[in-house]
Design a protein around this motif. Structure first.
Motif, PDB file in Angstrom:
ATOM      1  N   LEU A 143       0.856  -1.096   0.035  1.00 35.35           N
ATOM      2  CA  LEU A 143      -0.015  -0.088  -0.034  1.00 35.35           C
ATOM      3  C   LEU A 143       0.961   1.289  -0.012  1.00 35.35           C
ATOM      4  N   GLY A 144       2.095   1.192   0.467  1.00 37.16           N
ATOM      5  CA  GLY A 144       2.976   2.250   0.545  1.00 37.16           C
ATOM      6  C   GLY A 144       2.727   3.052   1.618  1.00 37.16           C
ATOM      7  N   ILE A 145       2.001   2.239   2.616  1.00 44.42           N
ATOM      8  CA  ILE A 145       1.640   2.801   4.052  1.00 44.42           C
ATOM      9  C   ILE A 145       2.494   2.241   5.086  1.00 44.42           C
ATOM     10  N   PRO A 146       3.512   3.297   5.716  1.00 47.36           N
ATOM     11  CA  PRO A 146       4.309   2.619   6.715  1.00 47.36           C
ATOM     12  C   PRO A 146       3.542   2.432   7.956  1.00 47.36           C
ATOM     13  N   GLY A 147       3.449   1.400   8.631  1.00 41.49           N
ATOM     14  CA  GLY A 147       2.713   0.930   9.926  1.00 41.49           C
ATOM     15  C   GLY A 147       3.447   1.318  11.231  1.00 41.49           C
ATOM     16  N   ASP A 148       4.775   1.459  11.312  1.00 44.62           N
ATOM     17  CA  ASP A 148       5.478   2.069  12.519  1.00 44.62           C
ATOM     18  C   ASP A 148       6.681   2.930  11.921  1.00 44.62           C
ATOM     19  N   ASN A 149       7.412   3.341  12.918  1.00 47.42           N
ATOM     20  CA  ASN A 149       8.528   4.302  12.682  1.00 47.42           C
ATOM     21  C   ASN A 149       9.770   3.495  11.666  1.00 47.42           C
ATOM     22  N   VAL A 150       9.923   2.400  12.006  1.00 48.61           N
ATOM     23  CA  VAL A 150      11.027   1.561  11.291  1.00 48.61           C
ATOM     24  C   VAL A 150      10.574   1.331   9.842  1.00 48.61           C
ATOM     25  N   THR A 151       9.381   1.273   9.444  1.00 54.09           N
ATOM     26  CA  THR A 151       8.950   0.976   8.111  1.00 54.09           C
ATOM     27  C   THR A 151       8.723   2.353   7.631  1.00 54.09           C
ATOM     28  N   ALA A 152       8.630   3.296   8.474  1.00 57.68           N
ATOM     29  CA  ALA A 152       8.443   4.659   7.741  1.00 57.68           C
ATOM     30  C   ALA A 152       9.909   5.036   7.153  1.00 57.68           C
ATOM     31  N   ILE A 153      11.081   4.728   7.953  1.00 51.14           N
ATOM     32  CA  ILE A 153      12.172   5.120   7.411  1.00 51.14           C
ATOM     33  C   ILE A 153      12.721   4.198   6.332  1.00 51.14           C
ATOM     34  N   LEU A 154      12.255   2.984   6.172  1.00 53.40           N
ATOM     35  CA  LEU A 154      12.578   2.118   5.086  1.00 53.40           C
ATOM     36  C   LEU A 154      11.752   2.978   3.983  1.00 53.40           C
TER      37      LEU A 154
ATOM     38  N   GLY B  13       3.896   0.895  -3.029  1.00 51.24           N
ATOM     39  CA  GLY B  13       2.482   1.083  -3.280  1.00 51.24           C
ATOM     40  C   GLY B  13       2.068  -0.059  -4.391  1.00 51.24           C
ATOM     41  N   PRO B  14       0.808  -0.040  -4.574  1.00 54.81           N
ATOM     42  CA  PRO B  14      -0.054  -1.019  -5.118  1.00 54.81           C
ATOM     43  C   PRO B  14       0.635  -1.460  -6.515  1.00 54.81           C
ATOM     44  N   GLN B  15       1.504  -0.283  -7.184  1.00 57.53           N
ATOM     45  CA  GLN B  15       1.861  -0.614  -8.532  1.00 57.53           C
ATOM     46  C   GLN B  15       3.448  -1.109  -8.607  1.00 57.53           C
ATOM     47  N   LEU B  16       3.992  -1.290  -6.980  1.00 52.55           N
ATOM     48  CA  LEU B  16       5.691  -1.358  -7.214  1.00 52.55           C
ATOM     49  C   LEU B  16       5.913  -2.782  -7.994  1.00 52.55           C
ATOM     50  N   PHE B  17       4.779  -3.799  -7.555  1.00 53.33           N
ATOM     51  CA  PHE B  17       5.225  -5.089  -8.071  1.00 53.33           C
ATOM     52  C   PHE B  17       5.005  -5.219  -9.493  1.00 53.33           C
ATOM     53  N   ASP B  18       4.109  -4.420  -9.880  1.00 52.24           N
ATOM     54  CA  ASP B  18       4.089  -4.569 -11.486  1.00 52.24           C
ATOM     55  C   ASP B  18       5.415  -3.864 -12.079  1.00 52.24           C
TER      56      ASP B  18
ATOM     57  N   GLY C 218      -0.322  10.365   9.385  1.00 48.90           N
ATOM     58  CA  GLY C 218      -1.018  10.609   7.992  1.00 48.90           C
ATOM     59  C   GLY C 218      -1.078   9.313   7.362  1.00 48.90           C
ATOM     60  N   GLY C 219      -0.343   8.150   7.522  1.00 51.00           N
ATOM     61  CA  GLY C 219      -0.203   6.836   6.886  1.00 51.00           C
ATOM     62  C   GLY C 219      -1.289   5.759   7.648  1.00 51.00           C
TER      63      GLY C 219
ATOM     64  N   ALA D 163       2.542  11.766  -0.567  1.00 50.55           N
ATOM     65  CA  ALA D 163       2.060  10.428   0.011  1.00 50.55           C
ATOM     66  C   ALA D 163       1.063   9.702  -0.740  1.00 50.55           C
ATOM     67  N   LEU D 164       0.318  10.584  -1.706  1.00 52.32           N
ATOM     68  CA  LEU D 164      -0.937  10.114  -2.123  1.00 52.32           C
ATOM     69  C   LEU D 164      -0.462   9.357  -3.629  1.00 52.32           C
ATOM     70  N   ALA D 165       0.663   9.731  -4.047  1.00 51.23           N
ATOM     71  CA  ALA D 165       1.017   9.243  -5.414  1.00 51.23           C
ATOM     72  C   ALA D 165       0.720   7.686  -5.869  1.00 51.23           C
ATOM     73  N   PRO D 166       1.211   6.706  -4.926  1.00 51.54           N
ATOM     74  CA  PRO D 166       1.020   5.334  -5.264  1.00 51.54           C
ATOM     75  C   PRO D 166      -0.685   4.942  -5.319  1.00 51.54           C
ATOM     76  N   GLN D 167      -1.236   5.560  -4.124  1.00 50.31           N
ATOM     77  CA  GLN D 167      -2.720   5.214  -4.418  1.00 50.31           C
ATOM     78  C   GLN D 167      -3.416   5.773  -5.523  1.00 50.31           C
ATOM     79  N   LEU D 168      -3.076   6.866  -5.853  1.00 54.45           N
ATOM     80  CA  LEU D 168      -3.979   7.669  -6.855  1.00 54.45           C
ATOM     81  C   LEU D 168      -3.453   6.739  -8.103  1.00 54.45           C
ATOM     82  N   ALA D 169      -1.959   6.665  -8.216  1.00 53.81           N
ATOM     83  CA  ALA D 169      -1.687   5.996  -9.679  1.00 53.81           C
ATOM     84  C   ALA D 169      -2.404   4.515  -9.504  1.00 53.81           C
ATOM     85  N   ALA D 170      -2.746   3.953  -8.613  1.00 54.62           N
ATOM     86  CA  ALA D 170      -3.378   2.580  -8.894  1.00 54.62           C
ATOM     87  C   ALA D 170      -4.976   2.738  -8.672  1.00 54.62           C
ATOM     88  N   GLY D 171      -5.370   3.928  -8.562  1.00 58.79           N
ATOM     89  CA  GLY D 171      -6.846   4.173  -8.915  1.00 58.79           C
ATOM     90  C   GLY D 171      -7.530   3.608  -7.694  1.00 58.79           C
ATOM     91  N   LYS D 172      -6.879   3.732  -6.075  1.00 63.26           N
ATOM     92  CA  LYS D 172      -7.404   3.576  -5.039  1.00 63.26           C
ATOM     93  C   LYS D 172      -8.028   4.457  -4.612  1.00 63.26           C
TER      94      LYS D 172
END
Lengths: 493, 323
Positions: free
Chosen positions: A318-329, A341-346, B191-192, B212-221
């Motif tokens: 999703l491109g959403i960090p769940g905690d601080n460590v993943t935010a840094i990643l 995000g959703p398209q990274l795998f494609d 925000g996450g 921060a929106l870019a990936p969700q927007l590109a995926a049409g979510k």
């Protein structure tokens, strides 16, 4: 998917990836072992280095720091009863007892093997199940989180010791301590007595070191013992037979840790405690837990490392960090031009798989690096007690200070140290208090969010929209009662 | 390029060493003769942290000194801010904050410092315009439809934000005030998580920065209904002003402040260093990757904006809390 995976496998097998990953692991282990320095700090400080490396080198480097740091926290927890993070609290229960028995090396080996196994299984599971996990993550909102946190606290109180009443009192005290400071939802000051120093709440680290390490030091000094307790043998390495006995526990904890990792906002502290409680509950000799049981160390360490795999899922899918460590990643990914995000795998499937595969290999390197460095770490307890005690005190104060660089924390450390000594004399276990303190804030926050979401009709909200969370809430008293009865029986015998 | 990379990596290493309490033994006669600390009153891993990591990995080339990030979260940003307010006014301690902590908080509660008098700006690094976002499955196709539904059902629309008086809360409050609607504001820890609440269907609407929106927007979510700023960010999405929310709404300015007694020549030197970042290719490229713009303003220019913000926020807080 499959061809991307195979391509990623080829990409991951690079010398520089492994060199940087090894550096990260070792650095993370050192930082984690120093009380006061958190894995998060190390990752944040070294993040810019990853900017100038290839993504398949830079990101595994950061992951190495993360993995090494979590294990590193268990080193002082086992050797001197000084958990540097909440995740290492459960490890110190039996880990330090083993050190007192002159088996510190066994305890460290156990921690290493179970950490690596828990981490590795959860990484592989995550890689295979990434999309189902992503679906699961979305099913958890504040009401579910609140229900699970409350259940965790009840389980901890019921299984922590022989006296659930005392455990409950201590836990409530811990929850109250977590209220001190600024109310996270409304911004109102509570129990600060008008002191600005208390406005941001009680810091975790001075409390951890205060209630766990200071009483040990005080015990040795006051009893003037011949160092039996603090300094001693490092003992033998772990044997294959001992390891085999704990395999069931490691598997159980790995499943628990992975499950908890999929719930956003729970994290390693809960996983370690739940893994520990479950092992104690399943054991036919629960009375040995807390007295230096290798299984206890294995249960806690496998569970807190198994959390790591699933926490990467919301970030990658999703491109959403769940905690601080993943935010840094996330920052590390984005700076490389990889937008999780959703398209990274494609778009970049091979690169992502390469990073995930590197993560699995990191565990193997971790095993080697850890195994070679444990003798070096466990030598610490063979130092003369006249040298070790001042060292421990110095680290306790330095660690408490470095955590927030705030001199008030030194007073907090002394205060909690005295509290820990008194509690020990009165036979009150401090562990439930610490857990209440750590989990109190997220639980309160989740409850406040739930109330806000319900918009005035809490019962209707649970009955109508949140039956899953309601079901969990309803079984909590049953679970608590059953566990408590079971524990009372076994401990009485 | 490689040489530059090595130089930068080594400056990062030096900074890391400094942060861990080692000293480099480099000494110079004039400012800056030791590393500069940049305090962030927010937690690790947030957008300020990431922006600061890029700034501090590039700026040593322009000040010949390491710049160290120190995160001091707590009390909604007050702990770190107070730390800098009490620091020596010598240019070695800077505050990297944003306009809501800086100019809005004083109107909500009593602070242990006076932001207007205790600080002066060194530079604004960049700004982020906010966007109003709904789930792609949402029945609201336009901003007007969302507002119409909000008027029909006061308090029935769940709005996920990242904390009271924070970067998502304030623009939501400004929308509510300008259009006379009321949303049910539900706080999330950043925000996450707020975006996750929108995606999972727990929330009907949230706010988010385009980066921060870019990936969700590109995926049409998700669907964007309105954006802050004078210009349209997305061709087919109206600005806040176009949908009737006027004024300075929905901008988060990332600013560097210093204690107000800091000597002018020191501040000018620092400002010059920050301004050189705008022409640094690596800096601009990295900020671009983070999805951030680079729009550096000097101290006096931003000071005028601060004064305006303070007046506007005072008015907003009074309107919202007097009900």
């Amino acid at each position: 998917m499959i061809e991307q995976f195979i391509e990623g496998f080829g990409l991951a097998l690079r010398v520089d990836t492994f060199v940087m990953m090894g550096l990260g692991l070792f650095g993370g282990m050192l930082v984690g072992a120093l009380p006061g320095f958190t894995t998060l700090m190390a990752m944040a400080i070294l993040l810019p280095i990853s900017f100038f490396l290839d993504p398949i080198v830079g990101i595994p480097f950061l992951l190495g720091i993360y993995k090494g740091g979590i294990f590193g926290g268990s080193i002082p927890a086992i050797l001197v009863s000084m958990p540097g993070t909440g995740a290492a609290v459960a490890t110190s229960i039996d880990g330090y007892k083993l050190t007192q028995k002159g088996k510190s090396r066994k305890a460290l080996d156990m921690a290493l093997f179970s950490s690596v196994l828990g981490d590795m299984s959860s990484d592989i599971f995550t890689m295979m199940m990434i999309f189902p996990i992503a679906y699961l993550v979305m099913q958890f909102g504040p009401p579910e989180l609140f229900a699970v946190l409350l259940m965790s606290l009840v389980i901890i109180a019921a299984t922590s010791g022989s006296n659930p009443m005392r455990a409950l009192i201590m836990m409530l005290l811990g929850i109250w301590l977590s209220f001190i400071g600024t109310d996270p939802l409304g911004g109102v000051e509570r129990f600060t007595f008008g002191l600005f120093e208390l406005k941001s709440g009680i810091p975790l680290l001075p409390m951890l070191i205060g209630v766990f390490a200071i009483p040990e030091v005080a015990g040795v000094v006051m009893r003037n013992e011949k160092a039996r307790h603090l300094a001693g043998l490092m003992g033998e390495r772990l044997t294959w037979a001992e390891f085999k006995k704990t395999l069931r526990t490691i598997c159980r904890s790995t499943v628990i840790g992975t499950g908890i990792g999929t719930i956003p906002g729970l994290g390693q502290v809960v996983a370690a405690m739940m893994g520990y409680s479950a092992a104690k509950n399943a054991s036919d000799h629960p009375e040995t837990f807390g007295e230096g049981e290798l299984e206890g160390v294995a249960a806690a360490e496998a569970a807190n490392n198994a959390v790591n795999g699933p926490t990467m899922v919301p970030l990658l899918t999703l491109g959403i960090p769940g905690d601080n460590v993943t935010a840094i990643l996330l920052g590390a990914f984005v700076a490389q031009g990889l937008r999780p995000g959703p398209q990274l795998f494609d778009e970049q499937g091979a690169t992502v798989f390469a990073i995930l595969i590197a993560m699995v290999f990191a565990n193997l390197m971790f095993l080697a690096i850890g195994y070679l460095s444990i003798p070096f770490f466990s030598r610490l307890v063979t130092i003369k007690v006249s040298v070790l005690i001042p060292l421990v005190i110095m680290f306790a104060f330095a660690g408490a200070y470095v955590f927030r660089s705030d001199s008030v924390d030194l007073l907090m450390l002394v205060g909690f140290g005295i509290f820990g000594i008194v509690a020990r004399a009165a036979k009150f276990d401090v562990m439930p208090m610490v857990m209440g303190f750590i989990l109190g804030e997220p639980m309160e926050y989740a409850f406040g969010q739930t109330v806000a979401m319900a918009n005035g009709d809490l019962a209707g909200f649970f009955l109508g929209d949140r039956q899953g969370a309601l079901a969990v809430l309803l079984v909590i008293p049953v679970i608590g009662f059953l566990l408590w009865r079971r524990m009372r029986k076994t401990v009485a015998h | 390029m490689l040489k530059k990379t090595i130089k930068m990596t080594s400056s990062v290493m030096v900074a890391a060493g400094m942060a861990l309490g080692l000293s480099s033994g480099i000494a110079q006669a004039e400012f800056p003769e030791k590393p500069i600390t940049m305090v962030i009153p927010l937690g690790a891993g947030g957008s300020h942290d990431l922006n600061a990591r890029v700034v501090t990995s590039i700026i040593p080339s322009y000040i010949n000194q390491a710049m160290i990030v120190r995160l001091t979260p707590g009390a909604g940003g007050q702990k770190g801010t107070q730390e800098v307010a009490n620091a020596a006014a010598d240019g070695y301690t800077l505050l990297f904050t944003h306009n809501y902590i800086d100019m809005l908080q004083q109107h909500v509660e009593t602070l242990p410092y006076d932001p207007g008098a205790d600080f002066k700006p060194v530079a604004r690094i960049n700004y982020a315009p906010i966007a109003v976002v709904v789930n792609a499955d949402s029945p609201y196709q336009t901003f007007e439809e969302l507002i119409a539904a909000s008027k029909e059902n006061p308090g029935g629309i769940q709005m996920a934000h990242s904390g009271n008086w924070g970067a998502l809360f304030v623009p939501a409050a400004q929308v509510m005030k300008a259009l006379d609607v009321s949303w049910n504001l539900v706080p999330y820890q950043g925000g996450g998580p707020a975006m996750q609440a929108l995606l999972s269907g727990d929330a009907d609407v949230t706010m988010g920065f385009p980066s921060a929106l870019a990936p969700q927007l590109a995926a049409g979510k998700v669907r964007v209904l309105a954006t802050a700023g004078a210009e349209r960010i997305y061709d087919d999405v109206p600005t806040m002003a176009e949908v009737g929310v006027e004024g300075d709404v929905g901008f988060m300015h990332r600013v560097v402040l210093t204690p107000s007694d800091t000597p002018d020549e020191v501040v000018e030197q620092l400002t010059a260093a920050f301004k050189s970042l705008a022409d640094d290719k690596t800096f601009v490229r990295m900020m671009g990757r983070l999805g951030e713009n680079v729009d550096i303003l000097d101290g006096p220019t931003y000071e005028a904006m601060r004064k305006e913000q303070s007046v506007a926020y005072k008015d907003l807080v009074e309107k919202l809390t007097s009900q």
